[in-house]
Design a protein around this motif. Sequence first.
Motif, short mmCIF file in Angstrom:
data_model
loop_
_atom_site.label_atom_id
_atom_site.label_comp_id
_atom_site.label_asym_id
_atom_site.label_seq_id
_atom_site.Cartn_x
_atom_site.Cartn_y
_atom_site.Cartn_z
N GLY A 168 -16.16 62.23 68.88
CA GLY A 168 -17.62 62.26 68.82
C GLY A 168 -18.10 63.56 68.23
O GLY A 168 -17.59 64.03 67.21
N ASP B 128 -25.14 55.80 67.16
CA ASP B 128 -25.09 57.04 66.38
C ASP B 128 -26.39 57.30 65.63
O ASP B 128 -26.60 58.38 65.08
CB ASP B 128 -23.93 57.02 65.38
CG ASP B 128 -22.62 57.48 66.02
OD1 ASP B 128 -22.66 58.02 67.14
OD2 ASP B 128 -21.56 57.32 65.39
N ASN C 101 -16.85 53.57 67.61
CA ASN C 101 -17.69 54.53 68.30
C ASN C 101 -17.16 54.78 69.71
O ASN C 101 -16.16 55.44 69.86
CB ASN C 101 -19.17 54.13 68.29
CG ASN C 101 -20.04 55.29 68.79
OD1 ASN C 101 -19.63 56.43 68.70
ND2 ASN C 101 -21.21 54.99 69.32
N SER D 2 -22.71 60.22 61.16
CA SER D 2 -21.41 60.37 61.81
C SER D 2 -21.03 61.84 61.90
O SER D 2 -21.58 62.67 61.18
CB SER D 2 -20.36 59.62 61.00
OG SER D 2 -19.07 59.85 61.53
N SER D 3 -20.06 62.14 62.77
CA SER D 3 -19.46 63.47 62.83
C SER D 3 -18.02 63.45 62.31
O SER D 3 -17.33 64.47 62.32
CB SER D 3 -19.43 64.01 64.26
OG SER D 3 -20.72 64.08 64.78
N GLU E 185 -22.83 61.57 60.45
CA GLU E 185 -21.91 61.51 62.02
C GLU E 185 -20.96 60.54 62.38
O GLU E 185 -21.44 59.87 61.91
CB GLU E 185 -21.64 62.33 62.74
CG GLU E 185 -20.88 62.20 64.02
CD GLU E 185 -20.85 62.81 64.44
OE1 GLU E 185 -21.26 62.35 64.09
OE2 GLU E 185 -20.40 63.62 64.31
N THR F 66 -12.59 56.83 68.71
CA THR F 66 -12.31 56.95 67.30
C THR F 66 -10.84 57.30 67.15
O THR F 66 -10.19 57.67 68.12
CB THR F 66 -13.23 58.06 66.76
OG1 THR F 66 -14.55 57.63 66.99
CG2 THR F 66 -13.00 58.40 65.33
N GLU G 50 -21.67 51.25 67.10
CA GLU G 50 -22.01 52.38 66.24
C GLU G 50 -23.51 52.61 66.14
O GLU G 50 -23.94 53.71 65.78
CB GLU G 50 -21.44 52.12 64.84
CG GLU G 50 -20.88 53.33 64.14
CD GLU G 50 -19.53 53.77 64.68
OE1 GLU G 50 -19.44 54.89 65.18
OE2 GLU G 50 -18.57 52.97 64.61
O1 DON Z 1 -19.10 58.58 63.87
C1 DON Z 1 -19.14 59.31 64.83
O2 DON Z 1 -19.38 60.49 64.77
C2 DON Z 1 -18.80 58.74 66.19
N1 DON Z 1 -19.11 57.32 66.21
C3 DON Z 1 -17.36 59.02 66.49
C4 DON Z 1 -16.97 58.53 67.86
C5 DON Z 1 -15.74 59.14 68.39
O3 DON Z 1 -15.16 60.02 67.80
C6 DON Z 1 -15.28 58.69 69.73
N2 DON Z 1 -13.99 59.28 70.05
N3 DON Z 1 -13.60 59.92 70.92
#
Ligand code: DON
Length: 573
Positions: A477, A426, A404, A455-456, A382, A384, A423
């Motif tokens: 996210g 997550d 994050n 992360s996603s 999973e 940004t 992070e």
């Molecule tokens: O790794 C991840 O999936 C999340 N930490 C990503 C966070 C994210 O995309 C925030 N943005 N709008």
Amino acid sequence: MRPLATFLTLLLLLGCSQTLLLTTPIDTPTPVRTAYSEKAMVVSAHPLATQAGLKILEAGGNAYDAAVAVQFALAVVLPAAGNIGGGGFLVGRDDDGSTYALDYRETAPLAAHRDMYLDDDGQVIQGLSREGHLSAGVPGTVDGMVQLYDSLSALQRWDLLVQPAIDLAAQGFKITAAEAGGLNRLAERFRKYNPASCPLIKADGLWQEGDVLLQTELAETLQRISDEGREGFYGGLSAKYLLAEMKDAPIQEYFVRKDLNDYRAKWRTPIECNYRGYKVHSMPPPSSGGIALCQLLQLVEPYPLEDYGFQSAESMHLIIEAERRVYADRAEHLGDADFYPVPVDGLLDPAYLQQRMSDFDPERATSSTDISAGAPSPRESEETTHYSIVDTWGNAVSVTTTLNGGYGSGVWVEGAGYLLNNEMDDFSAKPGAPNLYGLVGNEANSIAAGKRMLSSMTPTVVSQDGALRMVVGTPGGSTIITSVFQTMINVLDYDMTMSEAVQAGRFHHQWTPDKVFYERGKVSEDTLYVLGQMGHSVNHRGGIGRVDAILVGLGGELEGAADPRGDDHAQGL
Ligand code: DON
């Protein structure tokens, strides 16, 4: 009076910061959303970062060199997400067809443990994993960039790659309206965790578009990175600042020197799948992105999406039902494969995926309570930001990088001048407890020292008959996976240009909560009515994702598409 006042002001400025007087702040150009080139293209979340990458391409660097320059420039001009205090993922494809995945995701520090965000009654302590020192994982970005450079640089001039970021930090640049809004929203959190000298805190009033953000300490840290490489961040003065900052963490020695010494980015094998004659290369665990994207593509492949039409009730229903099933699998089966046996092959097995859709009803929504994770065969043995680059040789780089949440933990490392990620949120703090994005998890994504949080992020490259066709990715996210998926099918199934595909409305379902979210005003009332009749709970929300992508035409021509939902900017060579 006036000349004297001016003179005194000058003296004062000289005393505080010579840089202010000796340099001119850099203007931020107006973003361009669609660009064309026969040669090379950079698309990123900020015009100045895109231009940093182009400068490197002009100097003879390849896409990998440009990626390093864009990453460091984003750390300066996009403090919400660009970073050196966070991590990211890169998927690359060389002109000869070889592909790469570089994992520079943060790790849980040695002091971290499974129940670290729970109280004595086993309940999640709200906010502990989302802001402040304890929400941070060990940053991976600098090691990732060093490894990328060491392995794939054509330019062989590390200093040149870091220099644009140093200039932006030292000279200062004019912030956009969106940035001013972001900094103002976070003001309270910045004041809570940082001294008044933090440059993200405006001493008097609110940030405005065109204000200059000057980051002298960050420029010094970047200079150390330029001079010493990895050591310039994980060792020496930089390490001293980071460990000193962590003294404020509620757990003593939450970061120790060994955490910094041991951190290593990892090269991994990309997840690959086929979709209607295209080959898709995306990010493996510790991201769920590649697996989930490939599952989605293969779940919808048997259906004639083109005939259904873009955002018809029929196509949205199918996609929602596929998304529901894929996110159920994500919650149960995905985590850092170095710590948990993620059944990668099982999750992508065509027979398993066929069986996953066996209870799909084209007329009715399935309730998420009737859907649980499937039982794939076990493994045998999973805010940004995203940027996409194609160079003159045809090498392609797709990078998603993050702190994050917007501006991460809100903790700015005093002396070193950068923000730390949050992070750690997550991870699954407790089975079934939703994170910042409402995602739930289980054992596969529980916290352990040294482990990477799920992360996603879904940086993706698409090829066809051995030739590069698309470079795509987004922040957002949990919505990252569905945004990448929908942007891809907009081109591959609905025949849109790259820009049309990026600008089209998006929607999202993630199994739990059992709701479909769509971008306000972007889906027709008729479609929404039919979906409601089918049993879907349809809800509007603000923008979903900021996709930055490049489409390669059959003759090699490049269309760069930057998402108008942000300050994103596409520019060709
Ligand atoms: O790794 C991840 O999936 C999340 N930490 C990503 C966070 C994210 O995309 C925030 N943005 N709008």
